[in-house]
Design a protein around this motif. Structure first.
Motif, PDB file in Angstrom:
ATOM      1  N   PRO A 227       0.542  -1.011  -0.024  1.00 41.34           N
ATOM      2  CA  PRO A 227      -0.126  -0.179   0.086  1.00 41.34           C
ATOM      3  C   PRO A 227       1.108   1.014  -0.042  1.00 41.34           C
ATOM      4  N   SER A 228       0.296   2.187  -0.659  1.00 45.52           N
ATOM      5  CA  SER A 228       0.934   3.606  -0.407  1.00 45.52           C
ATOM      6  C   SER A 228       1.095   4.123   0.867  1.00 45.52           C
ATOM      7  N   GLU A 229       1.827   5.500   1.002  1.00 46.52           N
ATOM      8  CA  GLU A 229       1.874   5.903   2.311  1.00 46.52           C
ATOM      9  C   GLU A 229       0.568   6.482   2.649  1.00 46.52           C
ATOM     10  N   GLU A 230      -0.223   7.001   1.604  1.00 47.21           N
ATOM     11  CA  GLU A 230      -1.655   7.642   2.010  1.00 47.21           C
ATOM     12  C   GLU A 230      -2.459   6.557   2.399  1.00 47.21           C
ATOM     13  N   LEU A 231      -2.660   5.557   1.630  1.00 44.75           N
ATOM     14  CA  LEU A 231      -3.316   4.426   2.150  1.00 44.75           C
ATOM     15  C   LEU A 231      -3.064   3.806   3.410  1.00 44.75           C
ATOM     16  N   GLN A 232      -1.826   3.556   3.709  1.00 43.70           N
ATOM     17  CA  GLN A 232      -1.508   2.927   4.918  1.00 43.70           C
ATOM     18  C   GLN A 232      -1.916   4.194   6.176  1.00 43.70           C
ATOM     19  N   LYS A 233      -1.981   5.274   5.919  1.00 42.34           N
ATOM     20  CA  LYS A 233      -2.351   6.206   6.903  1.00 42.34           C
ATOM     21  C   LYS A 233      -3.861   6.264   6.977  1.00 42.34           C
ATOM     22  N   GLN A 234      -4.659   5.775   5.849  1.00 41.88           N
ATOM     23  CA  GLN A 234      -6.040   5.568   6.179  1.00 41.88           C
ATOM     24  C   GLN A 234      -6.209   4.230   6.773  1.00 41.88           C
ATOM     25  N   TRP A 235      -5.361   3.275   6.652  1.00 37.30           N
ATOM     26  CA  TRP A 235      -5.643   1.938   7.345  1.00 37.30           C
ATOM     27  C   TRP A 235      -5.288   2.153   8.555  1.00 37.30           C
ATOM     28  N   LYS A 236      -4.342   2.967   9.177  1.00 36.12           N
ATOM     29  CA  LYS A 236      -4.237   3.022  10.598  1.00 36.12           C
ATOM     30  C   LYS A 236      -5.203   3.962  11.132  1.00 36.12           C
ATOM     31  N   GLU A 237      -5.762   4.953  10.632  1.00 33.20           N
ATOM     32  CA  GLU A 237      -6.980   5.604  11.354  1.00 33.20           C
ATOM     33  C   GLU A 237      -8.063   4.465  11.466  1.00 33.20           C
ATOM     34  N   LYS A 238      -8.333   3.679  10.517  1.00 31.47           N
ATOM     35  CA  LYS A 238      -9.394   2.862  10.554  1.00 31.47           C
ATOM     36  C   LYS A 238      -9.410   1.500  11.617  1.00 31.47           C
ATOM     37  N   LEU A 239      -8.021   1.350  11.772  1.00 34.55           N
ATOM     38  CA  LEU A 239      -7.786   0.316  12.699  1.00 34.55           C
ATOM     39  C   LEU A 239      -7.765   0.754  14.185  1.00 34.55           C
ATOM     40  N   ASP A 240      -7.201   2.135  14.421  1.00 34.67           N
ATOM     41  CA  ASP A 240      -7.338   2.515  15.647  1.00 34.67           C
ATOM     42  C   ASP A 240      -8.831   2.785  16.304  1.00 34.67           C
ATOM     43  N   GLN A 241      -9.776   3.021  15.506  1.00 32.90           N
ATOM     44  CA  GLN A 241     -10.966   2.595  16.005  1.00 32.90           C
ATOM     45  C   GLN A 241     -11.809   1.374  16.295  1.00 32.90           C
ATOM     46  N   LEU A 242     -10.879   0.245  16.193  1.00 29.17           N
ATOM     47  CA  LEU A 242     -11.334  -1.016  16.121  1.00 29.17           C
ATOM     48  C   LEU A 242     -10.829  -1.671  17.529  1.00 29.17           C
ATOM     49  N   PRO A 243     -11.376  -2.457  18.140  1.00 23.32           N
ATOM     50  CA  PRO A 243     -10.706  -3.209  19.317  1.00 23.32           C
ATOM     51  C   PRO A 243      -9.498  -3.701  19.021  1.00 23.32           C
ATOM     52  N   GLU A 244      -8.564  -3.887  19.832  1.00 22.84           N
ATOM     53  CA  GLU A 244      -7.270  -4.589  19.744  1.00 22.84           C
ATOM     54  C   GLU A 244      -7.243  -6.054  19.075  1.00 22.84           C
ATOM     55  N   ASP A 245      -8.217  -6.724  19.600  1.00 21.48           N
ATOM     56  CA  ASP A 245      -8.345  -8.144  19.182  1.00 21.48           C
ATOM     57  C   ASP A 245      -8.931  -8.382  17.697  1.00 21.48           C
ATOM     58  N   GLU A 246      -9.444  -7.326  17.055  1.00 23.87           N
ATOM     59  CA  GLU A 246     -10.040  -7.409  15.767  1.00 23.87           C
ATOM     60  C   GLU A 246      -9.054  -6.651  14.509  1.00 23.87           C
ATOM     61  N   ARG A 247      -8.261  -5.933  15.171  1.00 22.56           N
ATOM     62  CA  ARG A 247      -7.297  -5.197  14.179  1.00 22.56           C
ATOM     63  C   ARG A 247      -6.644  -6.233  13.237  1.00 22.56           C
ATOM     64  N   PRO A 248      -5.971  -7.486  13.726  1.00 25.98           N
ATOM     65  CA  PRO A 248      -5.219  -8.493  12.845  1.00 25.98           C
ATOM     66  C   PRO A 248      -6.191  -8.669  11.598  1.00 25.98           C
ATOM     67  N   ALA A 249      -7.290  -9.103  11.994  1.00 23.28           N
ATOM     68  CA  ALA A 249      -8.058  -9.546  11.046  1.00 23.28           C
ATOM     69  C   ALA A 249      -8.668  -8.526  10.065  1.00 23.28           C
ATOM     70  N   GLU A 250      -8.847  -7.275  10.518  1.00 26.46           N
ATOM     71  CA  GLU A 250      -9.337  -6.324   9.671  1.00 26.46           C
ATOM     72  C   GLU A 250      -7.889  -5.999   8.621  1.00 26.46           C
ATOM     73  N   GLU A 251      -6.899  -5.828   9.285  1.00 19.31           N
ATOM     74  CA  GLU A 251      -5.811  -5.577   8.577  1.00 19.31           C
ATOM     75  C   GLU A 251      -5.493  -6.343   7.327  1.00 19.31           C
ATOM     76  N   ALA A 252      -5.540  -7.700   7.782  1.00 23.03           N
ATOM     77  CA  ALA A 252      -5.361  -9.020   6.787  1.00 23.03           C
ATOM     78  C   ALA A 252      -6.274  -8.639   5.592  1.00 23.03           C
ATOM     79  N   ALA A 253      -7.588  -8.486   5.940  1.00 25.45           N
ATOM     80  CA  ALA A 253      -8.600  -8.305   5.193  1.00 25.45           C
ATOM     81  C   ALA A 253      -8.260  -7.261   4.070  1.00 25.45           C
ATOM     82  N   LEU A 254      -7.924  -6.133   4.635  1.00 23.97           N
ATOM     83  CA  LEU A 254      -7.510  -4.923   3.717  1.00 23.97           C
ATOM     84  C   LEU A 254      -6.479  -5.320   2.876  1.00 23.97           C
TER      85      LEU A 254
END
Length: 302
Positions: A227-254
């Motif tokens: 992913p580009s730097e801009e896309l990584q930034k968007q992913w990080k903002e989205k992952l920070d809003q999720l519970p910690e246990d759900e972040r690995p699955a969401e990142e793998a899905a993205l």
């Protein structure tokens, strides 16, 4: 008179069998040719068997689609061609592009359908609550059941996308079925882990960890898209809003979604490159069409 022994029960294949033993011994000593019973018949049988083996035709080749691989009905399969091969030759560039795009849409629809199938118990619980639930639940529009269903569907979708459900066209359906079962097993493990965490908090013991063991990016695989730097930034903002246990699955899905989009773009590029090569061949042969000229002008402008 060779037919007489067969009538009276004699052995026609051995005419010396009924002779006097002394006479037989005399004939065997004095005769220049030694008689061996059934020698000629056995030799003839061996020759016939050898000729049959030499003239036995080999089974005709049949395609793998035939149920009879021993060569039966080979004449019916003489002009057989796989459907994919015929469609590849007869389809236009527009058809190929639409096929690629439709495949991407069908994957999203298949993931949604598989997620609903895995969340059938939660959906049934929600429906039963709306029909015959307690007055308190119905007063709150069964929000607890709705939340359980929504969470199940969200997590199932993440697991299915991360595991590559429907990501390969033409793959056997058994593979996607195994992925669907594995996604449901991961969700059940996640629910069990959450129950164990609550129990550990109540008892003041060590909190267990949950590892979904989802596929990760392989640095040795050059087809993986970063992913580009801009896309990584968007992913990080989205992952920070999720519970910690759900972040690995969401990142793998993205990451799986990004790879699927890259595969679509790669297939579209192959189609356009093939089309451009065909235009260049027609121009070199002096058979360029008006559309070829227009396409060349647009390509120069880009």
């Amino acid at each position: 008179m060779g037919w007489l022994p067969s009538i009276f029960g004699g052995d026609a294949s051995n005419p010396l069998g009924k002779l006097d033993p002394k006479l037989r011994e005399f004939l065997e000593k004095e005769s220049p040719v030694r008689y061996i019973p059934n020698q000629r018949a056995a030799s003839t049988q061996r020759q016939d068997a050898g000729a049959a083996a030499e003239t036995k035709p080999e089974p005709a080749a049949v395609p793998a689609a035939s149920l009879y691989q021993d060569g039966r009905y080979a004449h019916l399969w003489k002009n057989y061609r796989p459907l994919a091969e015929v469609e590849e030759e007869t389809s236009t560039d527009h058809d190929k592009l639409m096929s690629v795009l439709e495949g991407y849409k069908e994957r999203k629809a298949a993931i949604a359908k598989a997620g609903l199938e895995n969340c059938a118990p939660q959906q049934e619980e929600w429906i039963n609550c709306m029909k015959s639930g307690s007055w308190e639940d119905q007063l709150q529009m069964c929000r607890h059941q709705v939340r359980r269903f929504e969470r199940c569907y969200t997590m199932q979708s993440r697991f299915l996308r991360a595991l590559g459900y429907g990501s390969v066209a033409g793959r056997p359906s058994e593979v996607d079925e195994d992925i669907q079962l594995h996604a449901d097993a991961l969700f059940q493990r996640m629910l069990q882990h959450e129950a164990e965490v609550e129990k550990a908090k109540e008892n003041g013991t060590l909190i267990p960890t949950f590892d979904p063991s989802l596929p990760k990016t392989n640095a040795a695989n050059t087809t993986n898209i970063k992913p580009s730097e801009e896309l990584q930034k968007q992913w990080k903002e989205k992952l920070d809003q999720l519970p910690e246990d759900e972040r690995p699955a969401e990142e793998a899905a993205l990451r799986a979604d990004l790879q699927a989009k890259a595969d679509v773009a790669r297939n579209v590029k192959k189609i356009w490159d093939a089309k451009r090569e065909e235009r260049e061949v027609r121009r070199a042969e002096g058979q360029a069409t008006f559309s070829d000229t227009i396409a060349a002008l647009f390509s120069r402008g880009k």
